[in-house]
Design an enzyme around this catalytic site. Structure first.
Site, PDB file in Angstrom:
ATOM      1  CE1 TYR A 190      45.626  38.229 -21.070  1.00 58.41           C
ATOM      2  CE2 TYR A 190      43.319  38.325 -20.377  1.00 58.41           C
ATOM      3  CZ  TYR A 190      44.346  37.706 -20.302  1.00 58.41           C
ATOM      4  OH  TYR A 190      44.778  36.487 -19.552  1.00 58.41           O
TER       5      TYR A 190
ATOM      6  CB  CYS B 295      44.857  30.383 -18.537  1.00 58.82           C
ATOM      7  SG  CYS B 295      43.939  30.767 -19.922  1.00 58.82           S
TER       8      CYS B 295
END
Length: 341
Positions: free
Chosen positions: A180, A49
């Site tokens: 994203y 992440c």
């Protein structure tokens, strides 16, 4: 953002990132009920992440390893959330839990949101303290100052905060979250808007960094940490998996040299696990990559090549010093490292 605005985004096919639900802060004066205290808190991360990687870099640069322990999850999740299958008996040895969701449930059962990292858990109670990824690292740099190592850099210098905040806001909107928004877009025009924003910001960053070694001032700051974690994942994931393919990072001479400069600085490359990064994105995002096949490339050896950024001057740690070697228990496994071939 209100419900009407979120509905509007959904109708446009746009990706919306949820606001951190647990935004308590750990502060020197304990005003939120969580005082800075060595050994009390555990930082839970996934090496995959980018938001969690930021917390790992900050913790390492500031020398907070002995003050805040580290839990590393499996790069793959299931319906029960981030899991501790890298540890003996599939259980975190300090918190005694199998899934991060257990710490969330201890704080608030059935809360309206997902289980995210980075997360800081109060060890004595087993309760989640915060999952506010935007605030955690700023507080590491400011509220935890009494526990910083000798020679720790000032990652959020008072005199530069306005400029740092302005740079970080644009980088977050167009790059950190922009990749994203491109990758999870459900309509062509939403994807194209995000794509254009990513590379518009890349061009702005490339121009800015052609004249200076770091984003703000002559030293590494929070702004560099936040940009680096997206750049580190760009060619391995975002270029292909998220369709951000105008060009690779390695095809932008300025940004590629800047990223290598940071990667080769203690605290950055030694917290970057390319194996975890690729496994997570390609095997968890089955709506984008239904086969779950993880690509073998790209060649990572380029991360270790000379970058030449020293000619721009600057002092990475200012008046401070590099952090000591990574603790053995926290080293990136060989399969996740960039190595010369």
């Amino acid at each position: 953002m209100n419900a009407e605005e979120r509905q509007g985004q959904a109708e446009k096919g746009e990706f919306h990132r949820s606001v951190s639900h647990f935004a308590d802060r750990i502060t020197a004066d304990g005003r939120d009920g969580w005082p800075v205290e060595p050994g009390r808190y555990r930082l839970v991360v996934s090496r995959a992440c980018p938001w969690a990687n930021r917390a790992m870099i900050s913790r390492r640069l500031l020398g907070l390893e002995s003050a805040i322990s580290l839990a590393i999850t499996d790069p793959l999740q299931d319906e029960r959330s981030w899991r501790f299958t890298l540890d003996p008996d599939d259980r975190d040895p300090v918190l005694g839990i199998r899934f991060l969701s257990e710490a969330y449930d201890a704080r608030e059962r059935d809360y309206p949101g997902g289980v995210s990292v980075p997360a800081i858990v109060d060890v004595p109670s087993g309760r989640l303290v915060t999952n506010d990824f935007q605030r955690i690292t700023l507080d590491f740099a400011t509220e935890w100052g009494a526990l910083h190592r000798e020679g720790a850099p000032d990652l959020y210098p008072q005199q530069s905060r306005q400029e740092i905040d302005e740079v970080m806001e644009r980088v977050y909107r167009e790059v950190n979250n922009g990749v994203y928004r491109a990758g999870f877009a459900r309509r062509q025009n939403a994807y194209e808007r995000a794509f254009q924003g990513v590379f518009r910001c890349f061009d702005w960053l490339s121009d800015r960094l052609s004249r200076q070694r770091f984003l703000v001032g002559e030293t590494i700051t929070e702004a560099d940490i936040r940009l680096f974690t997206t750049l580190a994942r760009f060619d391995a994931v975002y270029h292909g998996h998220f369709k951000c393919n105008r060009n690779k990072l390695s095809e932008d001479p300025v940004l590629w040299a800047y990223a290598r400069d940071l990667f080769q600085t203690p605290g950055f490359g030694d917290t970057t696990d390319f194996a975890h990064i690729k496994r997570h994105y390609y095997q968890v995002h089955t709506n984008i990559n239904p086969t779950g096949i993880v690509p073998l490339g790209p060649d990572l050896s380029g991360w270790l090549t000379p970058h030449g950024r020293e000619q721009l001057g600057g002092r990475p740690f200012g008046d401070g010093t590099p952090p000591p070697p990574v603790p053995a228990a926290e080293q990136v496994p060989p399969e996740g490292q960039a190595r010369q071939v």
